[in-house]
Design a protein around this motif. Structure first.
Motif, PDB file in Angstrom:
ATOM      1  N   GLU A 196     -13.110  -8.388   1.303  1.00  0.00           N
ATOM      2  CA  GLU A 196     -12.085  -7.290   1.214  1.00  0.00           C
ATOM      3  C   GLU A 196     -12.381  -6.380  -0.075  1.00  0.00           C
ATOM      4  O   GLU A 196     -12.369  -5.311   0.023  1.00  0.00           O
ATOM      5  N   GLN A 197     -12.389  -7.186  -1.117  1.00  0.00           N
ATOM      6  CA  GLN A 197     -12.552  -6.376  -2.406  1.00  0.00           C
ATOM      7  C   GLN A 197     -13.831  -5.452  -2.264  1.00  0.00           C
ATOM      8  O   GLN A 197     -13.966  -4.158  -3.231  1.00  0.00           O
ATOM      9  N   ARG A 200     -12.800  -2.338  -0.541  1.00  0.00           N
ATOM     10  CA  ARG A 200     -11.799  -1.634  -1.379  1.00  0.00           C
ATOM     11  C   ARG A 200     -12.544  -0.902  -2.556  1.00  0.00           C
ATOM     12  O   ARG A 200     -12.035   0.323  -2.933  1.00  0.00           O
ATOM     13  N   ARG A 204     -12.595   3.320  -3.118  1.00  0.00           N
ATOM     14  CA  ARG A 204     -12.157   3.779  -4.282  1.00  0.00           C
ATOM     15  C   ARG A 204     -13.396   4.789  -4.848  1.00  0.00           C
ATOM     16  O   ARG A 204     -13.547   6.005  -5.300  1.00  0.00           O
ATOM     17  N   PRO A 210      -5.948   7.375   0.308  1.00  0.00           N
ATOM     18  CA  PRO A 210      -5.365   5.904   0.924  1.00  0.00           C
ATOM     19  C   PRO A 210      -4.711   6.179   1.958  1.00  0.00           C
ATOM     20  O   PRO A 210      -4.621   5.183   2.714  1.00  0.00           O
ATOM     21  N   THR A 213      -7.180   5.790   4.890  1.00  0.00           N
ATOM     22  CA  THR A 213      -8.265   4.607   4.783  1.00  0.00           C
ATOM     23  C   THR A 213      -7.292   3.477   5.152  1.00  0.00           C
ATOM     24  O   THR A 213      -6.330   3.047   4.749  1.00  0.00           O
ATOM     25  N   PHE A 215      -7.674  -0.983   6.262  1.00  0.00           N
ATOM     26  CA  PHE A 215      -8.404  -2.249   5.939  1.00  0.00           C
ATOM     27  C   PHE A 215      -8.019  -3.404   6.856  1.00  0.00           C
ATOM     28  O   PHE A 215      -6.702  -3.475   6.987  1.00  0.00           O
TER      29      PHE A 215
END
Length: 415
Positions: A196-197, A200, A204, A210, A213, A215
């Motif tokens: 996940e990171q 993200r 960015r 955002p 976007t 997730f």
């Protein structure tokens, strides 16, 4: 004019079945089989020509240097004793360019440029070596800094597998879109390759809004069933999300999250009662290219295995008989790739760009295709048994074949 260009990986002359990819059921099932690099590369080229004939812009990337001259040396390994490491040094897995990078088109980004982040691919050792050479190609193909921004990979603390876990929805390719990142969570029988990171961080770095976007967590059951990337169970194009009913951890919540950012969403969902998750993975129904043809019709380019499955072919026939957004189903033969766990979608990276801003050496036309076909038929090994990996004579033939390809394409910088 911005348009979607599919960049396919030319299957390399070291294409083999070493079974290196944990969680990829096709690759592990065919581990140790004899491979046919010439047939594989010609099948991939035939798919590219098929799409060209449909009027779709088509690009390509060349195979990475194999056997990797530095890989074994950096590990202090001997090619004749360290068989798994030797196989990794010979891996042709860069052919699956859906894992080359994540791409955000210019209409989605803060600075109005197309952003690309090479995937670090750290989860699988044989793939983690790819990104430096992949980045070299991306830097050549998309060198126009007025239109493209190329980033470093996400730090290796977070696994990133590129566009295979990324989808985009839009009214038209050249207009603003909503980008969907799908990640997995650890804990299942197979690695969750997309963190996940990492997703993200890419969002960015690309300067995405955002509000546009999304997730979403992939269904752990899908990963356990062999959907090691999201594109094995879902694919998007235009307004359409084509998905298996068990693709996401919370299917209804996933649809709601996408629809909140993109109200025009049209979901074409295949129920498990029609096509089981296992059959979807086996046939790679969703690892298809969902494309908009020049006349405006939407087509699904599927592996020929789909037409041989009673369940999948019956569902596709019923879909076409309805009034849904997908109006054509076009099978292609990529059996050599499929046996290693890669269907039509694995073989391509989507880039929305003006073709005039791309290095023309990476764009395919019939003249290029003829030259490539003649070279592959002449220079690619006919077959490789995994026990032959590491032999000097085979290594020389693979190196010579790749260099001949670079010569034909005038891509000496990649030598």
């Amino acid at each position: 004019m911005l348009t979607e260009i599919n960049f396919d990986g030319i299957v390399g002359p070291s294409h083999n079945y070493a079974g290196l990819s944990l969680g990829n059921l096709a690759a592990t099932a065919h581990s140790g089989d004899v491979s046919y690099p010439r047939a594989a590369a010609l099948q991939g080229l035939a798919k590219m020509r098929h799409n060209l004939a449909l009027g779709l812009p088509q690009g390509f990337f060349v195979p990475l240097p194999r056997p990797n001259p530095n890989y074994l040396a950096r590990l202090g390994a001997d090619a004749h004793t360290e068989r798994a490491l030797t196989a990794a040094a010979w891996s042709a897995s860069s052919m699956w360019t859906a894992n080359a990078a994540t791409v955000s088109p210019a209409p989605d980004t803060l600075d109005g440029r197309c952003h690309l982040t090479p995937a670090n691919l750290v989860t699988m050792p044989h793939r983690a070596q790819e990104w430096p050479d992949t980045a070299r190609q991306l830097a050549l193909a998309f060198a126009d800094s007025a239109h493209f921004a190329l980033h470093e990979p996400v730090p290796s603390s977070f696994g990133d597998e590129g566009a295979a876990n990324h989808m985009r929805l839009c009214e038209e390719h050249g207009g603003p879109g909503v980008e969907v990142f799908v990640y997995g969570r650890p804990g299942g029988p197979f690695p969750a390759r997309q963190h996940e990171q990492a997703s993200r961080a890419v969002a960015r770095l690309h300067g995405l809004d955002p509000a546009r976007t999304v997730f979403i967590e992939q269904n752990p059951a899908a990963i356990a069933a062999g959907a090691f990337h999201n594109d094995v169970v879902a694919v998007a194009n235009g307004r359409v999300l084509f998905t298996h009913a068990e693709a996401f951890a919370d299917q209804a919540q996933a649809h709601d999250a996408i629809r909140a950012a993109f109200p025009q969403l049209e979901v074409v969902e295949v129920p498990s009662s029609a096509v089981t998750l296992a059959e979807a993975v086996r046939t790679y129904l969703f690892n298809a290219q969902l494309v908009t043809l020049p006349e405006g019709e939407m087509a699904l380019i599927v592996p020929s295995e789909c037409t041989e499955s009673p369940a999948v072919s019956s569902w596709l026939d019923a879909m076409l008989a309805g009034n849904g957004p997908i109006r054509r189903v076009l099978p292609v033969d990529v059996r050599q790739s499929m046996a290693n766990g890669g269907g039509p979608a694995c073989l391509r990276l989507r880039v929305v760009a003006d073709p005039a801003t791309v290095d023309p050496r990476f764009l395919l036309d019939e003249v290029h295709a003829d030259r490539l076909e003649q070279l592959i038929a002449r220079a690619w090994p006919e077959q490789i048994d995994p026990v032959d990996l590491g032999r000097d004579t085979l290594a020389q033939s693979v190196v010579t074949a790749r260099q001949a390809l670079l010569d034909v394409l005038e891509l000496e910088e990649l030598g």
